[in-house]
Motif scaffolding. Structure first.
Motif, PDB file in Angstrom:
ATOM      1  N   SER A   6       0.818  -1.213   0.000  1.00 23.40           N
ATOM      2  CA  SER A   6       0.000   0.000   0.000  1.00 23.40           C
ATOM      3  C   SER A   6       0.852   1.263   0.000  1.00 23.40           C
ATOM      4  O   SER A   6       0.524   2.243  -0.660  1.00 23.40           O
ATOM      5  CB  SER A   6      -0.966   0.007   1.179  1.00 23.40           C
ATOM      6  N   ARG A   7       1.974   1.250   0.724  1.00 26.44           N
ATOM      7  CA  ARG A   7       2.857   2.421   0.724  1.00 26.44           C
ATOM      8  C   ARG A   7       3.502   2.596  -0.639  1.00 26.44           C
ATOM      9  O   ARG A   7       3.650   3.713  -1.122  1.00 26.44           O
ATOM     10  CB  ARG A   7       3.925   2.289   1.804  1.00 26.44           C
ATOM     11  N   GLN A   8       3.878   1.494  -1.290  1.00 31.07           N
ATOM     12  CA  GLN A   8       4.471   1.582  -2.621  1.00 31.07           C
ATOM     13  C   GLN A   8       3.459   2.158  -3.605  1.00 31.07           C
ATOM     14  O   GLN A   8       3.774   3.044  -4.383  1.00 31.07           O
ATOM     15  CB  GLN A   8       4.926   0.211  -3.116  1.00 31.07           C
ATOM     16  N   LEU A   9       2.252   1.613  -3.566  1.00 26.87           N
ATOM     17  CA  LEU A   9       1.229   2.068  -4.491  1.00 26.87           C
ATOM     18  C   LEU A   9       0.906   3.535  -4.267  1.00 26.87           C
ATOM     19  O   LEU A   9       0.782   4.298  -5.223  1.00 26.87           O
ATOM     20  CB  LEU A   9      -0.029   1.217  -4.345  1.00 26.87           C
ATOM     21  N   SER A  10       0.826   3.966  -3.012  1.00 23.82           N
ATOM     22  CA  SER A  10       0.505   5.370  -2.752  1.00 23.82           C
ATOM     23  C   SER A  10       1.598   6.296  -3.269  1.00 23.82           C
ATOM     24  O   SER A  10       1.315   7.390  -3.746  1.00 23.82           O
ATOM     25  CB  SER A  10       0.246   5.609  -1.266  1.00 23.82           C
ATOM     26  N   ALA A  11       2.860   5.862  -3.222  1.00 27.60           N
ATOM     27  CA  ALA A  11       3.954   6.683  -3.753  1.00 27.60           C
ATOM     28  C   ALA A  11       3.833   6.844  -5.254  1.00 27.60           C
ATOM     29  O   ALA A  11       4.021   7.931  -5.799  1.00 27.60           O
ATOM     30  CB  ALA A  11       5.304   6.070  -3.403  1.00 27.60           C
ATOM     31  N   VAL A  12       3.507   5.759  -5.933  1.00 28.87           N
ATOM     32  CA  VAL A  12       3.376   5.815  -7.387  1.00 28.87           C
ATOM     33  C   VAL A  12       2.152   6.629  -7.773  1.00 28.87           C
ATOM     34  O   VAL A  12       2.198   7.439  -8.698  1.00 28.87           O
ATOM     35  CB  VAL A  12       3.322   4.396  -7.987  1.00 28.87           C
ATOM     36  N   VAL A  13       1.048   6.430  -7.051  1.00 30.80           N
ATOM     37  CA  VAL A  13      -0.163   7.206  -7.339  1.00 30.80           C
ATOM     38  C   VAL A  13       0.116   8.688  -7.126  1.00 30.80           C
ATOM     39  O   VAL A  13      -0.277   9.529  -7.937  1.00 30.80           O
ATOM     40  CB  VAL A  13      -1.344   6.727  -6.465  1.00 30.80           C
ATOM     41  N   HIS A  52      14.634   5.696 -15.553  1.00 29.47           N
ATOM     42  CA  HIS A  52      15.431   6.368 -14.534  1.00 29.47           C
ATOM     43  C   HIS A  52      15.676   5.365 -13.412  1.00 29.47           C
ATOM     44  O   HIS A  52      14.780   4.602 -13.049  1.00 29.47           O
ATOM     45  CB  HIS A  52      14.682   7.597 -13.998  1.00 29.47           C
ATOM     46  N   SER A  53      16.879   5.358 -12.868  1.00 26.79           N
ATOM     47  CA  SER A  53      17.171   4.427 -11.786  1.00 26.79           C
ATOM     48  C   SER A  53      17.834   5.157 -10.621  1.00 26.79           C
ATOM     49  O   SER A  53      18.374   6.243 -10.777  1.00 26.79           O
ATOM     50  CB  SER A  53      18.073   3.296 -12.271  1.00 26.79           C
ATOM     51  N   LYS A  54      17.769   4.522  -9.478  1.00 19.90           N
ATOM     52  CA  LYS A  54      18.380   5.058  -8.271  1.00 19.90           C
ATOM     53  C   LYS A  54      18.975   3.893  -7.485  1.00 19.90           C
ATOM     54  O   LYS A  54      18.300   2.910  -7.208  1.00 19.90           O
ATOM     55  CB  LYS A  54      17.325   5.793  -7.427  1.00 19.90           C
ATOM     56  N   GLU A  55      20.252   3.992  -7.148  1.00 22.39           N
ATOM     57  CA  GLU A  55      20.933   2.937  -6.401  1.00 22.39           C
ATOM     58  C   GLU A  55      20.681   3.083  -4.901  1.00 22.39           C
ATOM     59  O   GLU A  55      20.350   4.160  -4.412  1.00 22.39           O
ATOM     60  CB  GLU A  55      22.435   2.999  -6.662  1.00 22.39           C
ATOM     61  N   TYR A  56      20.868   1.961  -4.187  1.00 25.29           N
ATOM     62  CA  TYR A  56      20.886   1.974  -2.729  1.00 25.29           C
ATOM     63  C   TYR A  56      21.976   1.028  -2.252  1.00 25.29           C
ATOM     64  O   TYR A  56      22.500   0.225  -3.008  1.00 25.29           O
ATOM     65  CB  TYR A  56      19.531   1.623  -2.100  1.00 25.29           C
ATOM     66  N   ARG A  57      22.309   1.154  -0.996  1.00 24.17           N
ATOM     67  CA  ARG A  57      23.457   0.431  -0.440  1.00 24.17           C
ATOM     68  C   ARG A  57      23.058  -0.936   0.117  1.00 24.17           C
ATOM     69  O   ARG A  57      21.972  -1.094   0.652  1.00 24.17           O
ATOM     70  CB  ARG A  57      24.070   1.225   0.717  1.00 24.17           C
ATOM     71  N   GLU A  72      15.624   3.354   2.440  1.00 20.07           N
ATOM     72  CA  GLU A  72      16.344   3.681   1.208  1.00 20.07           C
ATOM     73  C   GLU A  72      15.606   3.143  -0.014  1.00 20.07           C
ATOM     74  O   GLU A  72      15.620   3.776  -1.071  1.00 20.07           O
ATOM     75  CB  GLU A  72      17.778   3.144   1.259  1.00 20.07           C
ATOM     76  N   TRP A  73      14.938   1.991   0.098  1.00 19.96           N
ATOM     77  CA  TRP A  73      14.120   1.484  -1.011  1.00 19.96           C
ATOM     78  C   TRP A  73      13.005   2.482  -1.331  1.00 19.96           C
ATOM     79  O   TRP A  73      12.748   2.816  -2.475  1.00 19.96           O
ATOM     80  CB  TRP A  73      13.464   0.159  -0.667  1.00 19.96           C
ATOM     81  N   TRP A  74      12.345   2.904  -0.267  1.00 20.92           N
ATOM     82  CA  TRP A  74      11.209   3.826  -0.395  1.00 20.92           C
ATOM     83  C   TRP A  74      11.647   5.138  -1.046  1.00 20.92           C
ATOM     84  O   TRP A  74      11.025   5.611  -1.998  1.00 20.92           O
ATOM     85  CB  TRP A  74      10.632   4.066   0.990  1.00 20.92           C
ATOM     86  N   ASP A  75      12.732   5.705  -0.538  1.00 25.79           N
ATOM     87  CA  ASP A  75      13.242   6.964  -1.084  1.00 25.79           C
ATOM     88  C   ASP A  75      13.695   6.796  -2.531  1.00 25.79           C
ATOM     89  O   ASP A  75      13.419   7.650  -3.381  1.00 25.79           O
ATOM     90  CB  ASP A  75      14.401   7.484  -0.235  1.00 25.79           C
ATOM     91  N   ALA A  76      14.365   5.700  -2.832  1.00 22.54           N
ATOM     92  CA  ALA A  76      14.853   5.452  -4.192  1.00 22.54           C
ATOM     93  C   ALA A  76      13.696   5.261  -5.164  1.00 22.54           C
ATOM     94  O   ALA A  76      13.755   5.736  -6.302  1.00 22.54           O
ATOM     95  CB  ALA A  76      15.770   4.227  -4.204  1.00 22.54           C
ATOM     96  N   MET A  77      12.637   4.595  -4.718  1.00 22.48           N
ATOM     97  CA  MET A  77      11.481   4.424  -5.602  1.00 22.48           C
ATOM     98  C   MET A  77      10.871   5.779  -5.949  1.00 22.48           C
ATOM     99  O   MET A  77      10.546   6.044  -7.108  1.00 22.48           O
ATOM    100  CB  MET A  77      10.419   3.522  -4.990  1.00 22.48           C
ATOM    101  N   GLY A  78      10.715   6.627  -4.956  1.00 21.09           N
ATOM    102  CA  GLY A  78      10.181   7.963  -5.221  1.00 21.09           C
ATOM    103  C   GLY A  78      11.043   8.736  -6.201  1.00 21.09           C
ATOM    104  O   GLY A  78      10.547   9.354  -7.137  1.00 21.09           O
ATOM    105  N   ASP A  79      12.367   8.679  -6.010  1.00 12.57           N
ATOM    106  CA  ASP A  79      13.289   9.369  -6.916  1.00 12.57           C
ATOM    107  C   ASP A  79      13.219   8.799  -8.330  1.00 12.57           C
ATOM    108  O   ASP A  79      13.231   9.542  -9.313  1.00 12.57           O
ATOM    109  CB  ASP A  79      14.727   9.266  -6.405  1.00 12.57           C
TER     110      ASP A  79
END
Length: 138
Positions: A6-13, A52-57, A72-79
């Motif tokens: 749900s958090r992933q979907l809300s970010a994309v929406v 567009h991609s975003k790396e994480y550690r 970091e997954w959450w932030d990278a997905m938004g970016d």
């Protein structure tokens, strides 16, 4: 095994709410891997329009351990989503698909917040226990 669907979907929406309507809607694909997350837009024929991609550690705090910070997954997905939307000049998004790596574990609190780093699929901290279980199962 990402934070929560749900958090992933809300970010994309939310990111798609920034879009303006065009005559040819695109499709958004989000691919969360071990080293980065990628967002791509495809036209109705399946041709890549923008990516567009975003790396994480990945952290290795002890020998055999492999962890990542779910935030970091959450932030990278938004970016990644914001980046691909911008590259495509704010298109209309008709649909989306999200996939991630499997076999990673995130312990969540009652509010959906991560309680500890994610234990990745490559983590070997329970290798001996797994061997013991397999031996007993024979």
């Amino acid at each position: 095994s990402q934070i929560t669907a749900s958090r992933q979907l809300s970010a994309v929406v939310f990111a798609c709410a920034l879009c303006t309507v065009t005559t040819s809607p695109l499709f958004l694909g989000i691919d969360g891997g071990t080293e980065s997350i990628r967002a791509a837009l495809f036209d109705q024929k399946g041709s890549l329009v923008a990516m567009h991609s975003k790396e994480y550690r990945t952290l290795f705090p002890k020998a055999g351990w492999a962890e990542q910070n779910p935030q970091e997954w959450w932030d990278a997905m938004g970016d990644a989503v914001k980046g691909v939307i911008a590259k495509a000049d704010n298109p209309e998004v008709a649909g989306m698909c999200v996939d991630t790596t499997c076999c990673s574990v995130v312990a969540l609190g009652a509010g959906g917040e991560p309680l500890a780093p994610a234990i990745l699929w490559m983590d070997q901290r329970a290798a001996q226990e797994a061997t013991d279980i397999l031996q007993k199962a024979k």
